[in-house]
Write a protein that holds these residues in place. Structure first.
Motif: not given
Ligand SMILES: Cc1cc2nc3c(=O)[nH]c(=O)nc-3n(C[C@H](O)[C@H](O)[C@H](O)COP(=O)(O)O)c2cc1C
Ligand code: SF4
Ligand code: FES
Ligand code: FES
Lengths: 174, 576
Positions: B145-150, B377-382, B395-398
């Motif tokens: 799921e890409r947020v930081a790497l959108r 820990s909301p959001g994603t992590k790269v 990778v970017e995962i929830p």
């Protein structure tokens, strides 16, 4: 060693470096930048250059020396024209970086952190250049070579030797 | 130039109209491209010749006068770096992998001119019975799921207009014009965003503290030192989407009342530095940095500072010392950076990835951000997935995805039929997580509970051929190199621990070895001045927990079960 060169060339380099310093000297916290400029231009940070930096940026010479010796990228001996660096970060380590280092040390006849007496080669290790997907990785003058094997290391070293030993020495007195 | 909202929108629409093949349909496409070819231009792919591939393709296009039919974009990382150099052809997101420079000729002739994809150059796992999966449908992308790497992989990071096309700098506009500094901090706090640099500190709280700290001069710092070996998340964000960090730092400056920011980047990342320099230049040219942004009277100036190969400089007080031009040695806290940071002034330091989340939160709101991830820990992590694993890359995962999903599904398991041994997280401050804990969800608290830590995001997978004691020795060797020497427990304690580990790996361990290690570990943890020393024993403690039998085999039987420790290899290995 190359550190005692005294050619016109060097005077010119010093003058150019002084102009670089003039440009940045009024900024805040410019010592690190000045040292990067010196390291890139001269391949090391010799003591006369440290003095120039100290005088221009108005910081004590002892501070300059203290900072140079704290950070591994600044060196007191010249880097070779061919600067070979082996990544020994975790990923590269578990993928066989030690073997590559051994190969390089044996072929070049210098150890990690040293420069060959003719000034052609220097060898160092870094802890991760961020190309772990290609581990193990070596860099040649900053350029990344990935997925290395001992076999390919042998080939790379042979190529580099051909390239750097066949070129006439630059006009540095020794 | 001064920027207005109208101008921003104009750039956005103009640019978007020529990007319609990249999955961002626009109402009035103005570039009738038939194909859009994205070529990865990050460190890893570049070292396997992606720039040459791009140049060769451009030459072919110019030769045949196809400039109006085929678009070529150098982009940030797609993620599966191990398959690099990666080229993606759109429409269809056809995934070409591990190309040689000449291969692009065939793709050009067959796919771009003839409409027929080149089957043998396509990533095998994307080939199906009735066609090809898009890059985004391959197993590696499952769970991601890409947020930081959108924007990474979609835009050319060297062109600010493409960043703007995807809504870039609108969060800045919204913050400066429609929100007060307090509003901004409230949204960031509500989003529950936690620091991605390893500590997991609540970001909004840190912004608030720095805002509240008295002083007419304050600083924003972006920590791009990324010293953890095996980690390349921050490098990738800076190379693939530098404007997301610039925009976020400017928003942070507005929120806490600072007009000066620094990005402290490690010197080992020349391409990231170059991209960032270019991006700062472009933002200044368009008036998105500098004086009087959007005519609001708010000004923000951004500079880059280079590290010089000292791991400890990632620690906040050491980092400040380094920017000031001193030896990068930590000092004791308090005072905290929020009160006395750079040059003794209130300073707010965040990690690259933390910043990269900020524009998304401002633009979409706290609720949208919290939809993904776990409660705390909301959001994603790269994550940077590397080591003995099939799919190596970014990778970017929830948050909350389990380690098992990461290793087995996204990572595709261990290659060469080997058995999984552990995943190392958190670098020299973290630990090795063994197979019995693979179902642990990846979030700050759960990883801490099992005695490891999230860390910045390096995930190094170890297989049965890796010796746990040797890994502990490796990290201790790293720490001894990098300890700044300021305080005795760290300077001496780590050296003594290393000596014991070397003894064990060389067959000189005895029954006192493990108890001495444990005692030293406790002292170093408790008495060290900074995080480096306080966490230095984690690799030992965690391997002792999961692989104590391996330590004992080295000590009692003088045997290295994995067959790694050379001094012991004459003794039988490998469960013989
Ligand atoms: C020895 C040491 C090294 C560190 N290295 C980094 C680093 O490379 N990058 C980083 O973002 N944080 C690093 N940190 C954590 C920072 O001190 C700090 O917590 C972080 O930059 C804060 O940003 P965040 O709240 O956005 O995570 C390090 C900490 C220690 C003790
Ligand atoms: S814990 Fe280690 S790195 Fe940190 S201040 Fe002490 S000696 Fe330096
Ligand atoms: S560990 Fe070698 S490049 Fe990262
Ligand atoms: S660097 Fe090219 S895909 Fe990651």
């Amino acid at each position: 060693m190359v550190s005692h060169i005294n050619s016109e060339e060097r005077q010119k380099e010093i003058a150019a470096f002084e102009r670089d310093l003039e440009r940045i000297k009024d900024g805040r916290g410019m010592l690190m930048l000045a040292l990067h400029l010196a390291q890139n231009r001269f391949g090391y940070v010799p003591s006369d250059v440290q003095r120039i930096i100290a005088d221009t940026l108005k910081v004590p010479l002892s501070t300059v020396y203290g900072v140079v010796t704290f950070y591994s990228r600044f060196t007191l001996i010249p880097r070779g024209r061919c600067d070979l660096s082996i990544c020994t970060g975790t990923t590269c380590y578990i993928q066989g970086a030690e073997e590559l280092l051994k190969e390089a040390e044996e072929t070049l006849g210098i150890k990690d952190g040293e420069t060959s007496p003719d000034g052609n080669f220097s060898l160092s290790t870094t802890r991760c250049v961020g190309a772990c997907s290609l581990a193990p990785v070596v860099t040649v003058n900053g350029e990344v070579h990935g997925r290395m094997t001992v076999q390919e290391m042998k080939k790379l070293l042979a190529d580099l030797k051909k390239q750097y030993l066949s070129q006439p020495e630059s006009n540095e007195d020794k | 130039m001064s920027m207005t909202f109208e101008k921003l929108k104009e750039i956005r629409e103009e640019t978007l109209n020529r990007m319609n093949l990249r999955g961002f349909p626009s109402d009035k496409p103005n570039a009738p491209y038939r194909w859009s070819v994205a070529i990865c231009m990050e460190t890893s792919c570049m070292s396997s010749k992606s720039p040459q591939i791009k140049q060769r393709l451009l030459d072919l296009i110019v030769r045949d006068g196809k400039e109006n039919e085929i678009e070529v974009v150098g982009t940030g990382c797609f993620g599966l770096c191990e398959a690099g150099p990666i080229v993606i052809v759109r429409p269809g997101d056809t995934f070409y992998y591990r190309l040689d420079v000449e291969d692009i000729d065939r793709i050009y002739e067959s796919h771009l001119l003839g409409g027929e994809p080149v089957r043998d150059l396509i990533y095998p796992e994307s080939i199906t019975d009735d066609g090809y999966l898009s890059y985004f449908e391959i197993p590696f992308m499952a769970h991601q799921e890409r947020v930081a790497l959108r924007s990474s992989g979609h835009i050319d990071p060297e062109d600010i207009r493409e960043y703007i096309a995807l809504g870039g700098y609108e969060a800045l506009y919204k913050a400066l014009v429609e929100m007060t500094p307090d509003d901004v901090i409230d949204v960031i706090t509500e989003s529950g965003l936690r620091g991605r640099g390893g500590g997991g500190f609540i970001t909004g709280r840190k912004w608030r503290a720095t805002q509240a700290s008295p002083g007419d001069e304050k600083f924003i710092i972006c920590n791009a030192d990324e010293g953890e070996p095996g980690a390349f998340m921050d490098r990738s964000i800076l190379e693939g989407d530098p404007h997301s960090v610039i925009e976020a730092m400017t928003i942070a400056g507005y929120a806490i009342g600072s007009d000066q920011g620094y990005v402290y980047v490690r010197a080992e990342y020349p391409i990231a530095v170059e991209r960032l320099e270019k991006a700062i230049g472009q933002a200044n040219d368009l008036g998105l940095l500098g004086a009087n942004i959007f005519g609001t009277g708010f000004s923000f100036n951004l500079e880059i500072r280079l590290g010089a190969g000292a791991f400890v400089c990632g620690e906040t007080t050491a980092l400040a010392a380094s920017i000031e031009g001193r030896r990068g040695m930590p000092r004791s806290r308090p005072p905290y950076s929020a009160d006395k940071g750079l040059w003794g002034k209130p300073t707010m330091i965040n990690n690259v990835e933390t910043f990269a989340n900020v524009p998304y939160i401002i633009l979409n709101g706290a609720e949208a951000f919290k939809k993904v991830g776990t409660e705390n820990s909301p959001g994603t992590k790269v994550l940077a997935l590397s080591g003995k694993i099939k799919n190596v890359g970014l990778v970017e995962i929830p948050m909350g995805t389990t380690l098992r999903q990461l290793v087995e599904e996204i990572g595709g398991g261990i290659p060469n039929g080997k058995a999984f041994k552990a995943v190392q997280t958190g670098g020299p401050s973290g630990g090795c997580i063994g197979p019995e804990l693979l179902d642990t969800p990846i979030d700050f608290d759960r990883l801490a509970e099992i005695g490891s830590m999230m860390g910045p995001g390096g995930m190094i997978v170890l297989d049965e051929d890796v010796c746990a004691v040797d890994v502990a020795r490796f990290y201790m060797d790293f720490i001894v190199d990098e300890s700044c020497g300021k305080c005795t427990p760290c300077r001496e304690g780590t050296k003594r621990m290393l000596e014991i580990l070397i003894d064990i790996t060389e067959g000189r361990g005895d029954e006192t070895s493990i108890p001495r290690l444990e005692r030293l570990a406790r002292t170093t943890e408790l008495a060290s001045l900074c995080g480096l020393g306080q966490t230095a024993a984690n690799p030992i403690l965690s391997t002792l927990k999961s692989f104590r039998d391996e330590y004992e085999a080295h000590i009692k039987e003088k045997r290295c079960p994995a067959g790694v420790c050379k001094a012991l290899t004459n003794n039988l290995t490998k469960d013989d």
